[in-house]
Design a protein around this motif. Structure first.
Motif, short mmCIF file in Angstrom:
data_model
loop_
_atom_site.label_atom_id
_atom_site.label_comp_id
_atom_site.label_asym_id
_atom_site.label_seq_id
_atom_site.Cartn_x
_atom_site.Cartn_y
_atom_site.Cartn_z
N ARG A 201 6.71 1.70 -20.89
CA ARG A 201 6.27 0.13 -20.10
C ARG A 201 5.49 1.04 -18.84
N VAL A 202 5.18 -0.32 -17.71
CA VAL A 202 4.97 -0.05 -16.66
C VAL A 202 4.94 -0.42 -15.71
N ASP A 203 5.36 -0.40 -14.10
CA ASP A 203 6.18 -0.91 -12.89
C ASP A 203 5.70 -0.41 -11.87
N VAL A 204 4.81 -1.46 -11.02
CA VAL A 204 4.55 -0.82 -9.46
C VAL A 204 5.01 -1.81 -8.94
N ARG A 205 4.70 -0.60 -8.05
CA ARG A 205 5.07 -1.37 -6.26
C ARG A 205 4.48 -1.00 -5.26
N ALA A 206 4.44 -2.15 -4.50
CA ALA A 206 3.46 -2.11 -3.29
C ALA A 206 3.79 -2.70 -1.97
N GLU A 207 3.93 -0.92 -0.89
CA GLU A 207 4.71 -1.45 0.15
C GLU A 207 4.11 -1.06 1.84
N SER A 208 3.95 -2.51 2.61
CA SER A 208 3.41 -2.11 3.81
C SER A 208 4.18 -1.43 4.58
N ARG A 209 3.15 -0.46 5.53
CA ARG A 209 3.67 0.46 6.70
C ARG A 209 4.12 0.33 8.06
N ASP A 210 3.40 -1.28 7.73
CA ASP A 210 4.03 -1.64 9.54
C ASP A 210 4.33 -2.74 8.96
N GLY A 211 4.94 -3.76 9.62
CA GLY A 211 5.09 -5.40 9.72
C GLY A 211 6.31 -5.61 9.15
N GLU A 212 6.80 -6.57 9.84
CA GLU A 212 7.84 -7.46 8.50
C GLU A 212 7.66 -8.29 7.32
#
Length: 253
Positions: free
Chosen positions: A223-234
């Motif tokens: 199974r593969v899961d991915v996460r993406a998060e912005s460093r700045d900004g709400e």
């Protein structure tokens, strides 16, 4: 005739000022002279000038069609088409900010998100903790982020499982997918079945951190899961969800 030519020339002038203001905002953020928020603020007058250019170009077009006259046609057409192109980015940015979920961190597994390891050494303004229990407004209701993600991004939060593909093969398939997307690989651990990468937005160069986690599923699957998060900004205005979609458009079990 004088009004028509005046409208074309003024529209073109407003367009030039809009482009210069927009370029200044982008360059300021890229060079570190402006914060991300400062760049957004600097884009406001650029967008207003772009709207003015479009309005004047439409007045020129109305006059040209009504009089069947071509005075200022080169400047008028350039202003009309270029202002539409210029305004596409800021207007869609604002539109998606209102329409999409008010988040900056998205994952395919809201209840058990992949964790950063190498990128955890960087401490961005948004922090590293994924808070799926935080309440946000969604369709006029207060719901958790995890619930909203399952509702809004069902194609992303469904389990991405390959029952006949080993975790090692899935890891390398994910690695090649990241390379095809042009993301910058920060760490790739076959032992831990984890890939970490970064990606920048086109204009302001906003950085998003991405982690891909592979786990065994069943006796021989994965199974593969991915996460993406912005460093700045709400708000990420849907950019991180788009990154996850891009990944799964290429990655196939």
């Amino acid at each position: 005739m004088r009004f028509q030519l005046f409208a074309a020339r003024t529209a073109f002038a407003a367009l030039l000022l809009a482009v210069l203001a927009g370029a200044g905002a982008v360059a300021g953020v890229r060079l570190g002279l402006l914060t991300d928020k400062g760049g957004q603020t600097a884009m406001i007058p650029a967008t207003v000038l772009g709207l003015a250019a479009l309005a004047l170009a439409l007045l020129w077009l109305r006059s040209a069609l009504a009089r069947n006259a071509g005075e200022g046609k080169h400047l008028g057409l350039i202003a009309l088409l270029a202002s539409l192109a210029f305004l596409y980015s800021p207007i869609t940015y604002v539109y998606y900010g209102y329409k999409l979920l008010p988040i900056h961190d998205i994952t395919t597994a809201p209840e058990d998100p992949p964790q950063f390891v190498a990128l955890a050494k960087i401490h961005p303004a948004n922090g590293r903790a994924f808070d799926g229990a935080r309440k946000i407004s969604y369709k006029s209701e207060e719901v958790t982020i995890a619930y909203a993600m399952h509702e809004e991004y069902q194609s992303l939060t469904k389990p991405h499982v390959g029952l006949l593909i080993s975790p090692q093969k899935t890891f390398w398939r994910g690695f090649e997918t990241v390379k095809k997307l042009g993301w910058t690989i920060v760490d790739a651990s076959e032992k831990d079945l984890r890939i970490e990468a970064t990606d920048r937005s086109l204009w302001f160069g906003r950085i998003s951190d991405i982690v891909i986690r592979v786990r065994p599923a069943g006796s021989i699957g994965s199974r593969v899961d991915v996460r993406a998060e912005s460093r700045d900004g709400e708000l990420d205005h849907g950019r991180n969800a788009a990154r996850l979609r891009q990944f799964f458009n290429i990655f196939k079990f």
